[in-house]
Structures are given as C-alpha cells and as structure tokens.
Design an enzyme around this catalytic site. Sequence first.
Site, mmCIF file in Angstrom:
data_model
loop_
_atom_site.group_PDB
_atom_site.id
_atom_site.type_symbol
_atom_site.label_atom_id
_atom_site.label_comp_id
_atom_site.label_asym_id
_atom_site.label_seq_id
_atom_site.Cartn_x
_atom_site.Cartn_y
_atom_site.Cartn_z
ATOM 1 N N LYS A 41 15.548 31.492 -46.540
ATOM 2 C CA LYS A 41 15.058 30.864 -47.773
ATOM 3 C C LYS A 41 16.225 30.677 -48.732
ATOM 4 C CE LYS A 41 10.748 31.497 -50.269
ATOM 5 N NZ LYS A 41 9.919 32.565 -50.842
HETATM 6 C C1 E4P Z 1 7.180 31.370 -52.361
HETATM 7 O O1 E4P Z 1 7.652 31.391 -51.258
HETATM 8 C C2 E4P Z 1 7.304 32.420 -53.377
HETATM 9 O O2 E4P Z 1 7.587 33.633 -52.728
HETATM 10 C C3 E4P Z 1 6.031 32.675 -54.160
HETATM 11 O O3 E4P Z 1 4.984 31.844 -53.723
HETATM 12 C C4 E4P Z 1 6.206 32.736 -55.617
HETATM 13 O O4 E4P Z 1 4.953 32.985 -56.226
HETATM 14 P P1 E4P Z 1 4.785 33.498 -57.720
HETATM 15 O O5 E4P Z 1 4.951 32.341 -58.634
HETATM 16 O O6 E4P Z 1 3.378 34.047 -57.756
HETATM 17 O O7 E4P Z 1 5.831 34.564 -57.937
#
Ligand code: E4P
Length: 216
Positions: free
Chosen positions: A83
């Site tokens: 990522k």
């Molecule tokens: C995506 O891959 C992120 O890990 C995640 O969805 C972020 O979500 P949040 O806005 O609830 O922290």
Amino acid sequence: MKLFLDTANVDDIRRGANLGVVAGVTTNPSLVAKEGRDLTQVIKEITAIVPGPVSAEVVATDTEGMVAEGLRLAAIAENVIVKIPMTEAGLAAVRQLAQQGVKTNVTLVFSVNQALLAAQAGAAYVSPFVGRLDDIGQDGIALVADIVDLFKLHGLKAAVIAASIRHPMHVTQAAMAGAQIATVPYAVLKQMTQHPLTASGLEKFLADWKNATEKK
Ligand code: E4P
C-alpha cells in the site's frame, strides 16, 4: 463486489474468514499501531488466515524508501499487496514496484485525477476514502462511482476498493456504484448480518415451535 476486512486484528479476521465472505484484508499504519504488534508478524499471520490480497502499507515517504520497504513487505507472503500513499514520490514507487512484479494499492485517494494517475502508474488497486470525504461535506460514494466510470471508459485495469467505509449503507452504495471491492471494519461486517425483523422473526419461530412441541 468482494468484501475485504479493514483491520489488523487477527481475531476479527479469523472470525470474518469463518463466515466465508472475506476475500482480502487491508491494513494501514494506524490500524497496525492500534494492535501494538510487530508489523511483519501481523502481516504474516493475516496472510496465513486469508489467501486473498492483504494490503500492508509503507511508512517511508521518499520513492527509494517506499520501494525498499515495499519489497520487504512483498517478501513476507505471495498475497501481500504493497500500500502506497497517493503522492508524487508514491506514484514513482508504484511504477518501480510494478516493473518488479509487485502489486500495489494506492491509498488516500480523494479525487478522480488521483485515481487516474495511480492507475496509469501501474497500481493494481486504488482506494478512494468514502467516509473521510463525507466527513468534510463531500460525496464519497459519488467519487467511487466516478472512478469506476472513468476506469471503464478508458479501459484502465486497476480495481477500485471503496475504503473508509463507516456503515452498511456505504457498502450497498459502493456495490451499486460498481466498486470491485469494499473494505469494511469488522463492526460494519457484523452490522451487515443483522436486521431487527430477522431477530424478531427468529424469536417468533422458536417460540411457536416451543409452544407446539410442549403441547404434545
Ligand atoms: C483503507 O484501506 C484504509 O485503511 C481505511 O479504509 C481508512 O478508513 P478510516 O477513514 O475509517 O480510517
């Protein structure tokens, strides 16, 4: 649309995987920090539970650092997806990793142009953040729909992961918008299984059955 779990909690991942509906997992530095565990160990455990794609995020912010970290993460297991944050340095890292056969998920995507760039750089997945856009008064699901349309229109191969999902309606809307994947917290997955009429209906079935069998 496939469902991924958005967590680094291995117990929740085990529970979700038991339901047979979890096709992958996404993590981020905040989620791993919350568990207070070693990143490599956590990713190793998650990849052993879920055979599908498991996103592990880099924390370096320069291209060279992201590529080096990405290669280390990718070596943990075959199903690791690296990522990478949506930055200029990140795009260059995506390109270099793609050239070395490493799949990436470009995260923190908040506009159609960012998604376009990520896909063109060679990302396998792009993650528009629905909830965080809603939080600032913008329409997160509309962004997901626009990115899905754009990728279709121009034959871009990256899969769209609707991320930052806050409630079951987001999941329904992401599916209807054509996202290939929604990544959901375990609490949302649990909410998706529930309906008050299912609970009251089951209670009534069991009560009627008990009454009838007690009369015999
Ligand atoms: C995506 O891959 C992120 O890990 C995640 O969805 C972020 O979500 P949040 O806005 O609830 O922290």
